[in-house]
Design a protein around this motif. Structure first.
Motif, PDB file in Angstrom:
ATOM      1  N   GLY A 239     -38.645 -47.952 -43.210  1.00 59.35           N
ATOM      2  CA  GLY A 239     -37.457 -47.174 -42.855  1.00 59.35           C
ATOM      3  C   GLY A 239     -36.199 -48.032 -42.807  1.00 59.35           C
ATOM      4  O   GLY A 239     -35.090 -47.516 -42.904  1.00 59.35           O
ATOM      5  N   HIS A 240     -36.384 -49.340 -42.665  1.00 59.33           N
ATOM      6  CA  HIS A 240     -35.206 -50.206 -42.542  1.00 59.33           C
ATOM      7  C   HIS A 240     -34.971 -51.056 -43.783  1.00 59.33           C
ATOM      8  O   HIS A 240     -34.267 -52.060 -43.732  1.00 59.33           O
ATOM      9  CB  HIS A 240     -35.309 -51.055 -41.269  1.00 59.33           C
ATOM     10  N   MET A 241     -35.566 -50.653 -44.900  1.00 56.05           N
ATOM     11  CA  MET A 241     -35.178 -51.341 -46.142  1.00 56.05           C
ATOM     12  C   MET A 241     -33.828 -50.767 -46.578  1.00 56.05           C
ATOM     13  O   MET A 241     -33.529 -49.590 -46.353  1.00 56.05           O
ATOM     14  CB  MET A 241     -36.235 -51.169 -47.240  1.00 56.05           C
ATOM     15  N   THR A 242     -33.019 -51.638 -47.174  1.00 56.02           N
ATOM     16  CA  THR A 242     -31.671 -51.216 -47.561  1.00 56.02           C
ATOM     17  C   THR A 242     -31.724 -50.365 -48.825  1.00 56.02           C
ATOM     18  O   THR A 242     -32.315 -50.767 -49.826  1.00 56.02           O
ATOM     19  CB  THR A 242     -30.786 -52.451 -47.806  1.00 56.02           C
ATOM     20  N   ILE A 243     -31.133 -49.190 -48.726  1.00 56.72           N
ATOM     21  CA  ILE A 243     -31.072 -48.290 -49.875  1.00 56.72           C
ATOM     22  C   ILE A 243     -29.660 -48.308 -50.469  1.00 56.72           C
ATOM     23  O   ILE A 243     -29.471 -48.270 -51.674  1.00 56.72           O
ATOM     24  CB  ILE A 243     -31.453 -46.847 -49.431  1.00 56.72           C
ATOM     25  N   ILE A 244     -28.661 -48.371 -49.578  1.00 58.63           N
ATOM     26  CA  ILE A 244     -27.260 -48.408 -50.010  1.00 58.63           C
ATOM     27  C   ILE A 244     -26.589 -49.590 -49.301  1.00 58.63           C
ATOM     28  O   ILE A 244     -26.534 -49.605 -48.061  1.00 58.63           O
ATOM     29  CB  ILE A 244     -26.507 -47.111 -49.607  1.00 58.63           C
ATOM     30  N   ALA A 248     -24.603 -46.025 -44.634  1.00 58.50           N
ATOM     31  CA  ALA A 248     -24.539 -45.372 -43.322  1.00 58.50           C
ATOM     32  C   ALA A 248     -25.173 -46.255 -42.245  1.00 58.50           C
ATOM     33  O   ALA A 248     -26.104 -47.011 -42.508  1.00 58.50           O
ATOM     34  CB  ALA A 248     -25.271 -44.035 -43.399  1.00 58.50           C
ATOM     35  N   VAL A 249     -24.642 -46.137 -41.026  1.00 52.66           N
ATOM     36  CA  VAL A 249     -25.149 -46.947 -39.916  1.00 52.66           C
ATOM     37  C   VAL A 249     -26.495 -46.398 -39.451  1.00 52.66           C
ATOM     38  O   VAL A 249     -26.672 -45.191 -39.277  1.00 52.66           O
ATOM     39  CB  VAL A 249     -24.140 -46.953 -38.740  1.00 52.66           C
ATOM     40  N   CYS A 250     -27.440 -47.319 -39.268  1.00 50.43           N
ATOM     41  CA  CYS A 250     -28.796 -46.940 -38.857  1.00 50.43           C
ATOM     42  C   CYS A 250     -28.954 -47.169 -37.346  1.00 50.43           C
ATOM     43  O   CYS A 250     -28.193 -47.928 -36.751  1.00 50.43           O
ATOM     44  CB  CYS A 250     -29.789 -47.807 -39.631  1.00 50.43           C
ATOM     45  N   VAL A 251     -29.954 -46.531 -36.748  1.00 52.38           N
ATOM     46  CA  VAL A 251     -30.217 -46.740 -35.311  1.00 52.38           C
ATOM     47  C   VAL A 251     -30.510 -48.204 -34.985  1.00 52.38           C
ATOM     48  O   VAL A 251     -30.312 -48.647 -33.854  1.00 52.38           O
ATOM     49  CB  VAL A 251     -31.405 -45.883 -34.797  1.00 52.38           C
ATOM     50  N   CYS A 252     -30.966 -48.973 -35.981  1.00 48.08           N
ATOM     51  CA  CYS A 252     -31.297 -50.380 -35.730  1.00 48.08           C
ATOM     52  C   CYS A 252     -30.041 -51.246 -35.678  1.00 48.08           C
ATOM     53  O   CYS A 252     -30.111 -52.423 -35.345  1.00 48.08           O
ATOM     54  CB  CYS A 252     -32.252 -50.908 -36.802  1.00 48.08           C
ATOM     55  N   GLY A 253     -28.879 -50.669 -36.035  1.00 46.98           N
ATOM     56  CA  GLY A 253     -27.635 -51.437 -36.003  1.00 46.98           C
ATOM     57  C   GLY A 253     -27.205 -51.898 -37.393  1.00 46.98           C
ATOM     58  O   GLY A 253     -26.045 -52.224 -37.617  1.00 46.98           O
ATOM     59  N   ASP A 254     -28.151 -51.916 -38.325  1.00 51.26           N
ATOM     60  CA  ASP A 254     -27.828 -52.296 -39.699  1.00 51.26           C
ATOM     61  C   ASP A 254     -27.170 -51.137 -40.441  1.00 51.26           C
ATOM     62  O   ASP A 254     -27.108 -50.026 -39.935  1.00 51.26           O
ATOM     63  CB  ASP A 254     -29.120 -52.692 -40.425  1.00 51.26           C
TER      64      ASP A 254
END
Ligand SMILES: [Zn+2]
Length: 387
Positions: A239-244, A248-254
């Protein structure tokens, strides 16, 4: 090389149990032929399995000359296993028999986050109550698997970190004394992957990636019959691999994580962003989609693009035979899975639809709790251990 006889015996017993679980009834000589051991070996193993109640004799078959062969039968309710699934504000319990059938299904809910000592004492009383109602003695429980939403070191039985439960570093060995059967712990997505692999849509098909789509994204990987964990037990944070990049900001902060595009939360937010209207739930969104609401269709087309982009990465990294889409989204995915396949494979040179099947989970929200319950049974009676 000297081969340990007790290891061979253990494997033979597992082969007999697994085979009889599938076939239900066989004669002893059929068993011997099927697992390629002598009749005396079958008889000695079968006798021991009869002694612990897992098999029973069930009459005789018609003779093909000589003595009539004895039939043995698998006793699916001889023993049971318990699955426990921790979620935010709720704990679900299932009791399953040796044929992976749910015998009892219970849920407790609470308003506030509790510490693990309190929750495990709730688990203890709930299980005592469940066994009392079902009139099952705890000596017939093979073990209990616990599915947890966090990083799990299953060998040392430590829940290292669970952001949703606001809990870290819990040593589950201290709870083992509460129960007179073994306790196992596993990450919820890995547990779900085990269930999909053992009883789900890609039953016994190796090399599988399971992806759950709920409010967040989880993933579990089965490679060569086992859950693939990685060196630090954190494999599968897909879920936390970079797609773009810088997305957009993710819940993980990235920024730009897959989660920020394909979680249910992301789907509903995208609809709100486009229309200025709130949809109350994923179900409500898919009602609009089914009614061909223009904005819902547009949002869904974009969603499928992002989903397919991640799936292509997963295929390139893992080369799986199956990708299973699960979680709550599995309830709706049948309506758009064909589009997902088309977007994933169209124009792709390195792989094709023949190489990897993208399928929708049939276990849905049952996957984690079932996987947790399957772990003790798998360790008890199967040759290939997933855990
Ligand atoms: Zn992220």
């Amino acid at each position: 090389m000297k081969v340990d006889q007790s290891v061979i015996k253990d494997i033979n017993r597992r082969k007999i149990m697994s085979l009889l679980r599938r076939k239900k009834k066989m004669t002893k000589s059929e068993l011997g032929k099927a697992i390629n051991v002598s009749l005396p070996t079958v008889i000695s193993n079968v006798n021991e399995l009869i002694e612990i109640g897992v098999l029973k004799e069930a009459g005789v078959a018609s003779s093909t000359g000589g003595r009539r062969p004895t039939i043995v039968e698998f006793v699916k309710n001889a023993k049971y296993s318990i699955g426990v699934d921790f979620q935010i504000g709720r704990i679900r319990f299932v009791l399953i028999n040796m044929n992976y059938e749910i015998i009892c299904d219970r849920l407790i809910e609470f308003d506030v986050l509790r510490d693990m000592d309190k929750m495990m004492s709730d688990v203890k009383s709930e299980i005592d109550e469940m066994l009392r109602i079902m009139n099952i003695d705890s000596s017939r429980i093979i073990g209990m698997g616990i599915s947890l939403p966090g990083t799990v070191n299953e060998k040392d039985k430590i829940l290292e970190f669970a952001a949703n439960l606001n809990i870290d570093n819990v040593d589950f060995r201290k709870y083992e004394d509460l129960f007179n059967f073994p306790v196992y712990i596993e990450n919820e997505s890995n547990a779900a992957a085990v269930a999909e692999y053992k009883i789900g849509v890609c039953h016994n098909k190796n090399d599988m990636v399971y992806i759950s789509i709920n409010e967040g994204i989880g993933a579990g990987i089965i490679s060569r019959n086992k859950v693939y964990k990685g060196y630090n037990k954190r494999a599968g944070e897909l879920g936390h691999m970079t797609i773009i990049k810088d997305g957009a900001v993710c819940v993980c902060g990235d920024k730009g994580c897959w989660n920020a595009y394909i979680s249910e939360r992301a789907l509903l937010e995208r609809y709100r962003g486009k229309t200025g209207r709130n949809v109350s739930s994923v179900r409500a969104f898919f009602e609009l989609y089914d009614q061909k609401d223009g904005a819902a269709v547009e949002v869904m087309d974009e969603y499928i693009e992002f989903l397919a982009a991640g799936l292509r990465n997963i295929i390139l990294i893992f080369d799986p035979r199956y990708i299973v889409l699960g979680g709550e989204m599995a309830n709706y995915a049948k309506g758009f899975i064909e589009k997902v396949r088309r977007r994933t494979f169209s124009g792709e040179k390195l792989f094709s639809e023949k190489d990897v099947r993208i399928v929708v989970s049939e276990l849905g929200m049952n996957a984690s709790v079932m996987g947790a319950a399957i772990i003790p049974l798998n360790l008890f009676m199967e040759v290939e251990k997933v855990y």
